[in-house]
Write an enzyme that holds these catalytic residues in place. Structure first.
Site, short mmCIF file in Angstrom:
data_model
loop_
_atom_site.label_atom_id
_atom_site.label_comp_id
_atom_site.label_asym_id
_atom_site.label_seq_id
_atom_site.Cartn_x
_atom_site.Cartn_y
_atom_site.Cartn_z
N ALA A 11 0.83 -1.21 0.00
CA ALA A 11 0.00 0.00 0.00
C ALA A 11 0.87 1.26 0.00
CB ALA A 11 -0.93 0.00 1.21
N ARG A 21 3.08 10.95 -8.95
CA ARG A 21 2.63 11.20 -10.32
C ARG A 21 1.58 12.30 -10.37
NH1 ARG A 21 3.07 5.66 -11.30
NH2 ARG A 21 0.87 5.25 -10.87
N SER A 38 8.77 -2.03 -1.27
CA SER A 38 8.01 -2.40 -2.48
C SER A 38 8.29 -3.83 -2.94
CB SER A 38 8.34 -1.42 -3.62
OG SER A 38 7.47 -1.63 -4.71
N CYS A 42 3.43 -11.85 -0.72
CA CYS A 42 2.60 -13.00 -1.10
C CYS A 42 3.41 -14.02 -1.89
CB CYS A 42 1.43 -12.58 -1.98
SG CYS A 42 0.59 -11.11 -1.42
N VAL A 79 9.67 4.64 12.87
CA VAL A 79 8.85 5.79 13.22
C VAL A 79 8.32 5.54 14.64
CG1 VAL A 79 6.81 7.16 12.66
CG2 VAL A 79 8.25 6.25 10.83
N ASP A 283 -2.80 -3.30 4.94
CA ASP A 283 -3.09 -4.25 6.02
C ASP A 283 -3.34 -3.60 7.38
OD1 ASP A 283 -2.77 -6.16 4.11
OD2 ASP A 283 -1.03 -7.14 5.03
N ASN A 305 -3.09 -2.57 -2.70
CA ASN A 305 -2.82 -1.79 -3.90
C ASN A 305 -3.93 -0.80 -4.21
OD1 ASN A 305 -0.74 -1.92 -6.19
ND2 ASN A 305 -0.54 -3.86 -5.08
#
Lengths: 452, 452
Positions: A11, A21, A38, A42, A79, A283, A305
């Site tokens: 995500a 973009r 990235s 899975c 973080v 998630d 996604n």
């Protein structure tokens, strides 16, 4: 405009790419605790199995590719706090701490494996979870020098690892504490999975249900034996924990961001949290079930996604709604494809429907075709309205096709009656003349109050 | 109650079985010109190929099984006339003629191969059509002693026979008079089929488009050479005509039963013809296209089954509607699965939509999986409303899955926008993280007037 993203697997990575973009002039930064960004987690079971041997195939975009797109990725970055009032996050590495300001924050902290309360589970190097690239590399390396394996949990990661170990010749014991593997499915369907797996040739694994691991022992940092609730013991060279996952929502919770009833971060259709300029996706975020309308938590890469894209659009000021999920899934274990969508019969009862269901066992193509195989298909509908509620299928390659045909029907709120005239494709290598789906619908028609 | 059925392959056989179950005391008779009853003619190309060697596997129910169910089957029986006023049919064998009375008549006379106007086409024993069990047996026997084959027509039967001949090592030339094979698809998709077939290893066939057979010559009753519109000649040991089919509607037409604009027998949603007590179903009957609302003629075994069932119910006095078809089809030629549903872009134009379309070329599963293969997917929608109109897919095993996911969407009248949030199943062996379907929808969204 400072856009900060916490987490960068699915995500987070998608959100970063999309928002950059849309807003080329914005500063876009990804902070992640991970050593990679990235990637396809899975795909880890298939890397472990050896379907491909270079783990970098799992990487979707590298740090360099992000840099070229003008996105800064900070790996190994913890973080520690989100500070919604002052609009900063606190990033702390071992050697320093830094406040990073944001105008829009996207939380994509993902999920973590659940570690069951098992004596000794944290003491040994050869006891793994399956989440990161390192997990994959470590499990594969250990698998290649192992003979005996233990898998804790029979959900979909568990059975995918079972396939990997079985194909690599390990003698494997899988333990599922519930009465059936794949406990998120209805038990009649779970049972048919076990029946198919029992028929695997040269079976080198045993599935234990209603049994769980109580203790792991070993020496020199290596587990070598486990004990179970049935007072049995099994040797092991490798143990993999596949006991489910939980949303990484603590960081959000500590910041006063509202957490949903499922334990994941509460978001609206715009993927916005209880703070106007903070979004959550993937998630770590709660989802809405399209059939029941209720809040659910179904962590899946495909949903991550879509949510990442939607969060990015809204963060960039472009209105985008994410409707929710159907709980659709597919997985494979050796000779068996398992797929589901919508509500199980059990779940349909719980949320107040009056479900009726049918199970058909049919060939997935015309019986005279050489590779014809059985498919077990369950379809669930509401007795009163005839509304389709969900489907589960177990079989060979065609199981996911039947379930995907139902996903669109759920999205379109079709009834059993409407679906029963569906003109699905037919040809002997692909389907019997009367597809199992239509067969199921004809039977189900007679169980609903609406005639068809 | 006398129920008479003319034709007994798919629709007729289904109607007979169903009506007898609904009305156990009725007399149910099937009259057919054929030497067999109740068989899968769609399976003939796979029998010819040798996927199974006993042709009786194609038989669904035998004459004896029908007899046991109380249904009389009259093989080799030519029905010469339907006499709607006196409610008789005239059955004439070579040795006698008989009037058979009916209370309800179900016409299921099917379709016949189109024989193109080719000089010499009717003179030779080794020139075949593909329709009956005998056709299958004869083609297989001749194939096994042949080296060079000619296929006339590149529709789906043509390319299925091409697969059979190619797998059996024949040197085959297929001629399609149109500019592309599978001319019922949009030409861009047809082209991508040819591209895939060009990549077949050890290719032993040639597909000729824009070229047709002009003459067949031979000696001793055997064709041995063909000439083409390009003034070329090719040797042959076997010729198969796959130039399409036409509805067997003459018998109905001669009886004054209304024929539709497509040339097939006109029926309403109850499968009733212009005569109250005469029904028609299967390949001889006209269909309604669910997307366009227009009359079409799409002869397929799966539709025949549904229509046979519906005709039987209404003949038995139980109300049943058949909504129509989506024109869905799937077929296979060697390494290639081809599937479609709904309207092609061309057809959408013709019926007055304002279609926009997208073609995506993507992997059908995550690219790192060992058997990942390309899929070419075309999706068509109406520009103004965003309504999905149809889809075509070419690829490996997953092509039909994508198309079937669209069938339900067409049935539910979903828009591109609604579909773009579809929660279809995801797992690396089955789909990329962003499925080609969702990819296509995202692009298509930007081409429709409704934003998404």
């Amino acid at each position: 405009m400072n856009i900060v993203i916490i987490g960068g697997v699915a995500a987070g990575a998608k959100a970063a790419a999309k928002v950059k973009r849309l807003l080329p002039d914005a500063s876009v930064k990804i902070y992640t605790r991970d050593t990679h960004v990235s990637y396809s987690s899975c795909g880890l079971p298939y890397y472990i199995q050896g379907n491909f041997t270079d783990y970098t195939a799992l990487l979707v975009r590298s740090v360099e590719e992000f840099a070229q797109a003008g996105i800064d990725v900070y790996l190994n970055s913890n973080v520690e706090k989100i500070l919604p009032i002052q609009r900063d996050i606190l990033v702390a590495n071992s050697y320093n701490a830094e406040l990073v300001p944001y105008d829009k924050l996207i939380i994509a902290t993902g999920a973590s494996p659940v570690i069951p309360e098992i004596k000794g589970i944290k003491y040994f190097d050869n006891v793994y979870t399956v989440r990161t690239i390192e997990d994959g590399i470590n499990i594969r390396n250990q698998m290649l020098k192992s003979k005996n394996a233990i898998i804790i949990g029979g959900g979909y990661i568990g059975i995918e690892i079972l396939e990997a170990f079985s194909k690599n010749g390990l003698n494997t014991h899988l333990f599922e504490k519930n009465s059936h593997i794949m406990p998120s499915l209805d038990s009649d369907i779970s049972l048919s999975i076990q029946k198919r797996l029992d028929k695997v040739e040269n079976k080198n694994f045993t599935i234990h249900t209603n049994e769980f691991v109580t203790e792991i022992i070993g020496e020199n940092g290596k587990a070598n034996k486990i004990f179970t609730s049935n007072n049995l013991e099994y040797d092991c060279d490798i143990v993999v924990i596949c006991a489910g996952v939980k949303p990484n929502a603590e960081l959000a919770y500590d910041a006063g961001i509202e957490i949903g009833e499922t334990g994941a971060i509460k978001v609206n259709k715009l993927m916005r949290t209880s703070y106007e300029n903070i979004f959550a996706c993937g998630d770590c975020a709660e989802k809405t079930h399209i059939v029941s309308g209720q809040k659910v938590w179904v962590p899946l890469g495909s949903t991550a996604n879509k949510e990442g894209r939607c969060a990015a659009m809204n963060a960039a000021g472009i209105y985008c709604e994410f409707e929710g999920v159907l709980g659709s899934m597919v997985t494979r274990c050796l000779n068996t494809t398992i797929a589901m969508t919508g509500l199980t019969e059990q779940a349909a009862h719980k949320v107040g429907f009056n479900p009726v269901s049918v199970i058909v066992n049919k060939f997935d193509k015309v019986a005279y075709m050489p590779d014809a195989d059985e498919i077990t298909l369950k379809v669930i509908a509401d007795k009163v309205t005839g509304l389709l509620l969900g489907a589960q299928a177990v079989g060979s390659v065609g199981a996911d096709k039947r379930v995907n045909t139902i996903t669109s029907a759920l999205l379109g709120h079709l009834t059993v009656e409407q679906f029963s005239s569906n003109d699905i494709t037919y040809s002997p290598p692909y389907s019997p003349t009367i597809d199992p789906l239509l067969n199921a619908m004809q039977i189900l028609c007679n169980k609903t109050s609406r005639s068809c």
